[in-house]
Design a protein around this motif. Structure first.
Motif, PDB file in Angstrom:
ATOM      1  N   ALA A   1     -41.002   7.371  57.970  1.00  0.00           N
ATOM      2  CA  ALA A   1     -41.005   6.153  57.161  1.00  0.00           C
ATOM      3  C   ALA A   1     -42.024   6.259  56.039  1.00  0.00           C
ATOM      4  CB  ALA A   1     -41.309   4.941  58.042  1.00  0.00           C
ATOM      5  N   GLY A   2     -43.214   6.734  56.360  1.00  0.00           N
ATOM      6  CA  GLY A   2     -44.270   6.872  55.348  1.00  0.00           C
ATOM      7  C   GLY A   2     -43.874   7.843  54.245  1.00  0.00           C
ATOM      8  N   GLN A   3     -43.268   8.956  54.605  1.00  0.00           N
ATOM      9  CA  GLN A   3     -42.839   9.948  53.613  1.00  0.00           C
ATOM     10  C   GLN A   3     -41.795   9.364  52.668  1.00  0.00           C
ATOM     11  OE1 GLN A   3     -41.514  13.450  55.725  1.00  0.00           O
ATOM     12  NE2 GLN A   3     -43.401  13.564  56.927  1.00  0.00           N
ATOM     13  N   LEU A   4     -40.847   8.621  53.231  1.00  0.00           N
ATOM     14  CA  LEU A   4     -39.783   8.067  52.401  1.00  0.00           C
ATOM     15  C   LEU A   4     -40.311   6.956  51.499  1.00  0.00           C
ATOM     16  CD1 LEU A   4     -36.901   8.129  51.545  1.00  0.00           C
ATOM     17  CD2 LEU A   4     -36.263   6.811  53.584  1.00  0.00           C
ATOM     18  N   PHE A   5     -41.204   6.125  52.033  1.00  0.00           N
ATOM     19  CA  PHE A   5     -41.812   5.092  51.182  1.00  0.00           C
ATOM     20  C   PHE A   5     -42.573   5.745  50.026  1.00  0.00           C
ATOM     21  CE2 PHE A   5     -41.613   1.923  54.819  1.00  0.00           C
ATOM     22  CZ  PHE A   5     -40.797   1.028  54.146  1.00  0.00           C
TER      23      PHE A   5
ATOM     24  N   ARG B   1     -42.979   6.956  44.102  1.00  0.00           N
ATOM     25  CA  ARG B   1     -43.222   7.923  43.020  1.00  0.00           C
ATOM     26  C   ARG B   1     -42.020   8.140  42.110  1.00  0.00           C
ATOM     27  NH1 ARG B   1     -45.958  11.609  47.525  1.00  0.00           N
ATOM     28  NH2 ARG B   1     -48.102  10.814  47.418  1.00  0.00           N
ATOM     29  N   ASP B   2     -40.902   7.544  42.432  1.00  0.00           N
ATOM     30  CA  ASP B   2     -39.686   7.730  41.632  1.00  0.00           C
ATOM     31  C   ASP B   2     -39.640   6.683  40.523  1.00  0.00           C
ATOM     32  OD1 ASP B   2     -36.953   7.688  40.672  1.00  0.00           O
ATOM     33  OD2 ASP B   2     -36.444   8.886  42.438  1.00  0.00           O
ATOM     34  N   GLU B   3     -39.743   7.136  39.283  1.00  0.00           N
ATOM     35  CA  GLU B   3     -39.791   6.216  38.152  1.00  0.00           C
ATOM     36  C   GLU B   3     -38.466   5.519  37.900  1.00  0.00           C
ATOM     37  OE1 GLU B   3     -41.284   8.277  34.770  1.00  0.00           O
ATOM     38  OE2 GLU B   3     -43.274   8.598  35.642  1.00  0.00           O
ATOM     39  N   GLY B   4     -37.407   5.985  38.526  1.00  0.00           N
ATOM     40  CA  GLY B   4     -36.115   5.330  38.378  1.00  0.00           C
ATOM     41  C   GLY B   4     -35.962   4.109  39.253  1.00  0.00           C
ATOM     42  N   VAL B   5     -36.890   3.912  40.177  1.00  0.00           N
ATOM     43  CA  VAL B   5     -36.848   2.766  41.095  1.00  0.00           C
ATOM     44  C   VAL B   5     -37.507   1.564  40.419  1.00  0.00           C
ATOM     45  CG1 VAL B   5     -37.673   1.882  43.314  1.00  0.00           C
ATOM     46  CG2 VAL B   5     -36.853   4.244  43.126  1.00  0.00           C
ATOM     47  N   PRO B   6     -36.925   0.360  40.556  1.00  0.00           N
ATOM     48  CA  PRO B   6     -37.543  -0.842  39.975  1.00  0.00           C
ATOM     49  C   PRO B   6     -38.996  -0.993  40.403  1.00  0.00           C
ATOM     50  CG  PRO B   6     -35.353  -1.346  40.763  1.00  0.00           C
ATOM     51  CD  PRO B   6     -35.647   0.055  41.223  1.00  0.00           C
ATOM     52  N   GLU B   7     -39.826  -1.486  39.495  1.00  0.00           N
ATOM     53  CA  GLU B   7     -41.265  -1.571  39.719  1.00  0.00           C
ATOM     54  C   GLU B   7     -41.624  -2.388  40.961  1.00  0.00           C
ATOM     55  OE1 GLU B   7     -45.186  -0.641  39.150  1.00  0.00           O
ATOM     56  OE2 GLU B   7     -43.414   0.180  38.161  1.00  0.00           O
ATOM     57  N   SER B   8     -40.891  -3.481  41.202  1.00  0.00           N
ATOM     58  CA  SER B   8     -41.210  -4.316  42.363  1.00  0.00           C
ATOM     59  C   SER B   8     -41.035  -3.533  43.666  1.00  0.00           C
ATOM     60  CB  SER B   8     -40.307  -5.560  42.377  1.00  0.00           C
ATOM     61  OG  SER B   8     -38.933  -5.174  42.406  1.00  0.00           O
ATOM     62  N   LEU B   9     -39.972  -2.709  43.745  1.00  0.00           N
ATOM     63  CA  LEU B   9     -39.751  -1.890  44.935  1.00  0.00           C
ATOM     64  C   LEU B   9     -40.813  -0.796  45.054  1.00  0.00           C
ATOM     65  CD1 LEU B   9     -35.878  -1.351  45.145  1.00  0.00           C
ATOM     66  CD2 LEU B   9     -37.323  -2.617  46.720  1.00  0.00           C
TER      67      LEU B   9
ATOM     68  N   VAL C   1     -45.521   1.453  47.837  1.00  0.00           N
ATOM     69  CA  VAL C   1     -46.915   1.921  47.855  1.00  0.00           C
ATOM     70  C   VAL C   1     -47.672   1.256  49.004  1.00  0.00           C
ATOM     71  CG1 VAL C   1     -49.119   1.838  46.623  1.00  0.00           C
ATOM     72  CG2 VAL C   1     -47.050   2.499  45.400  1.00  0.00           C
ATOM     73  N   GLN C   2     -47.484  -0.046  49.143  1.00  0.00           N
ATOM     74  CA  GLN C   2     -48.177  -0.790  50.197  1.00  0.00           C
ATOM     75  C   GLN C   2     -47.714  -0.341  51.584  1.00  0.00           C
ATOM     76  OE1 GLN C   2     -47.339  -4.859  49.245  1.00  0.00           O
ATOM     77  NE2 GLN C   2     -48.618  -4.866  47.394  1.00  0.00           N
TER      78      GLN C   2
ATOM     79  N   MET D   1     -49.108   3.201  56.490  1.00  0.00           N
ATOM     80  CA  MET D   1     -48.824   4.295  57.417  1.00  0.00           C
ATOM     81  C   MET D   1     -49.684   5.521  57.140  1.00  0.00           C
ATOM     82  SD  MET D   1     -44.813   3.589  57.723  1.00  0.00           S
ATOM     83  CE  MET D   1     -44.945   2.029  56.917  1.00  0.00           C
ATOM     84  N   GLY D   2     -50.715   5.321  56.328  1.00  0.00           N
ATOM     85  CA  GLY D   2     -51.653   6.405  56.085  1.00  0.00           C
ATOM     86  C   GLY D   2     -51.202   7.429  55.066  1.00  0.00           C
ATOM     87  N   VAL D   3     -50.211   7.081  54.239  1.00  0.00           N
ATOM     88  CA  VAL D   3     -49.721   8.005  53.216  1.00  0.00           C
ATOM     89  C   VAL D   3     -50.125   7.475  51.849  1.00  0.00           C
ATOM     90  CG1 VAL D   3     -47.704   9.102  52.183  1.00  0.00           C
ATOM     91  CG2 VAL D   3     -47.767   8.664  54.649  1.00  0.00           C
ATOM     92  N   ASP D   4     -50.833   8.302  51.081  1.00  0.00           N
ATOM     93  CA  ASP D   4     -51.241   7.899  49.741  1.00  0.00           C
ATOM     94  C   ASP D   4     -50.057   8.064  48.797  1.00  0.00           C
ATOM     95  OD1 ASP D   4     -52.459   7.301  47.389  1.00  0.00           O
ATOM     96  OD2 ASP D   4     -53.762   9.059  47.309  1.00  0.00           O
ATOM     97  N   ALA D   5     -49.511   6.941  48.344  1.00  0.00           N
ATOM     98  CA  ALA D   5     -48.320   6.989  47.496  1.00  0.00           C
ATOM     99  C   ALA D   5     -48.582   6.425  46.114  1.00  0.00           C
ATOM    100  CB  ALA D   5     -47.190   6.214  48.157  1.00  0.00           C
TER     101      ALA D   5
END
Length: 237
Positions: free
Chosen positions: A191-195, A200-208, A213-214, A219-223
């Motif tokens: 889950a953390g890897q996918l989040f 990091r995908d600039e094609g994804v809407p900013e709100s998502l 990131v949160q 889950m301890g992943v710096d995104a």
């Protein structure tokens, strides 16, 4: 009397032309009617194709007007008035209009909190192989969203896995559902890897991206995305 070379050449040319005329006459005597019939049939077929193409264009224009009128009715709150037109287009409309009509029917059902009915409409679009892949992919995402609370995590993961990848137009919405399903299945690492990928995908809407990131951070992943300028400075060092 012997013919001169000039007269001989003229004589041979006349004979050759005569033979050609005889051949052409013989050809048209044998095949002229058949050739004429084939030509008439070819012209009739071509004319029929042009008429069919014209009617298809006219039908598309008429259906576009009908869909626009249905949207106007919905915009004014006249859901009942829009439904007959949507039902007709959903059944008999050309590909794009048929898909849009079914999407709209599903949205009306969602407004009524009929998640099961909406999911069924989205499923019709998702399984319609005559429609383009973007229509079917969007319908699958929306179907899964409507059914999400009733599906087992693994069902969601398997269904949306092909769309929950970097570069996919549906990484944000499909990826978020897959990541939450990983979380519900006890796989915080996946889950953390996918989040993080979503964030990091600039094609994804900013709100998502901000929400991803949160979630990844929880889950301890710096995104947190690294600004382009900062990344270049780090590489220079």
């Amino acid at each position: 009397m012997a013919l001169s070379p000039h007269d001989n050449e003229a004589f041979l040319r006349e004979v050759d032309e005569g033979v050609r005329r005889d051949r052409m006459t013989d050809f048209w005597t044998r095949w002229g009617k058949l050739a004429a019939a084939v030509l008439v049939l070819a012209l009739a077929a071509f004319g029929g194709f042009l008429y069919w193409q014209h009617r298809q264009t006219e039908a598309a224009g008429e259906q576009g007007v009908q869909l626009s009128q249905a949207f106007e009715a919905l915009g004014s709150g006249n859901v009942t008035g829009a439904q007959p037109t949507l039902a007709t287009l959903a059944t008999d409309g050309r590909d794009g209009y048929r898909a849009l009509a079914k999407f709209t029917q599903a949205d009306i059902l969602l407004q009524k909190n009929d998640l099961k009915g909406a999911a069924a409409k989205f499923a019709e679009v998702a399984s319609d192989t005559s429609l383009g892949k973007p229509f079917r992919d969007l319908a699958l995402v929306r179907q899964t969203s409507a059914e999400f609370d009733t599906l087992k995590p693994q069902v969601v993961i398997e269904r949306l896995r092909p769309l929950a990848v970097p570069g996919s137009a549906f990484l944000g919405s499909a990826g978020e559902m897959v990541a939450i399903s990983h979380l519900n299945a006890g796989r915080r690492d996946l889950a953390g890897q996918l989040f993080a990928q979503i964030a990091r995908d600039e094609g994804v809407p900013e709100s998502l991206r901000q929400r991803a990131v949160q979630m990844a951070g929880a889950m301890g992943v710096d995104a947190v995305p690294v600004p382009a300028g900062a990344a270049a400075n780090q590489e220079a060092r």
